[in-house]
Scaffold this motif. Sequence first.
Motif, PDB file in Angstrom:
ATOM      1  N   CYS A  34      -7.324   2.591  -0.819  1.00  0.00           N
ATOM      2  CA  CYS A  34      -8.015   1.523  -1.549  1.00  0.00           C
ATOM      3  C   CYS A  34      -9.152   0.986  -0.680  1.00  0.00           C
ATOM      4  O   CYS A  34      -8.948   0.666   0.488  1.00  0.00           O
ATOM      5  CB  CYS A  34      -7.018   0.410  -1.854  1.00  0.00           C
ATOM      6  N   CYS A  57      -5.669   0.222  -7.487  1.00  0.00           N
ATOM      7  CA  CYS A  57      -4.675  -0.029  -6.442  1.00  0.00           C
ATOM      8  C   CYS A  57      -3.507  -0.818  -7.027  1.00  0.00           C
ATOM      9  O   CYS A  57      -3.708  -1.861  -7.650  1.00  0.00           O
ATOM     10  CB  CYS A  57      -5.321  -0.815  -5.304  1.00  0.00           C
ATOM     11  N   CYS A  76      -8.077  -2.937   0.268  1.00  0.00           N
ATOM     12  CA  CYS A  76      -6.949  -3.326   1.135  1.00  0.00           C
ATOM     13  C   CYS A  76      -6.414  -2.184   1.999  1.00  0.00           C
ATOM     14  O   CYS A  76      -5.543  -2.401   2.828  1.00  0.00           O
ATOM     15  CB  CYS A  76      -5.816  -3.920   0.293  1.00  0.00           C
ATOM     16  N   CYS A  93      -3.246  -4.367  -4.550  1.00  0.00           N
ATOM     17  CA  CYS A  93      -4.170  -5.501  -4.714  1.00  0.00           C
ATOM     18  C   CYS A  93      -4.850  -5.522  -6.083  1.00  0.00           C
ATOM     19  O   CYS A  93      -5.601  -6.443  -6.375  1.00  0.00           O
ATOM     20  CB  CYS A  93      -5.215  -5.508  -3.601  1.00  0.00           C
TER      21      CYS A  93
HETATM   22 ZN   LIG Z   1      -5.789  -2.349  -2.697  1.00  0.00          ZN
END
Ligand SMILES: [Zn+2]
Length: 148
Positions: free
Chosen positions: A52, A38, A55, A41
Amino acid sequence: MVGIEQEVYEKKYKEYLVLTLADYQEGLKEGKLLGLKCNDCKQYTCPPMMVCQRCGGMDLEKTELKGEGELMTFTVIRVPPEGHEAPYIPCMVRTVEGPWVIGRLDYDPDKATQDLCGKKVRMKGAYEWPGDKFSGGPLLCPLFELAE
Ligand SMILES: [Zn+2]
């Protein structure tokens, strides 16, 4: 989601999918554990998802995980479902990158005890699950072995 449903899903959302289940399966055939990183994050997702797993972000890039991790839990199957030969050991591994993946452990089922939990493992290839009357066909999963 497997088989035809998976194909329909992947066609419908193709533009959003950085790594499809088909790509993941191809990677396993080549001995690679593919996942997503990701860009929001910085965490990893494996096996592939549209977002993801930490997040929910969609700014993802395809990456190859090391295929190393820790054996978190397992069980020994002695009465197999259709299409399987027993005994065998399904397991959950926490990869060094973070995600937990389901696989098989290449280990003598008669010698497996809870002492295996916490051991370091590494991917040694892929196991091909033959599928059954409830699935869309064969699927690959990571095959792990003890690394210590
Ligand atoms: Zn993420």
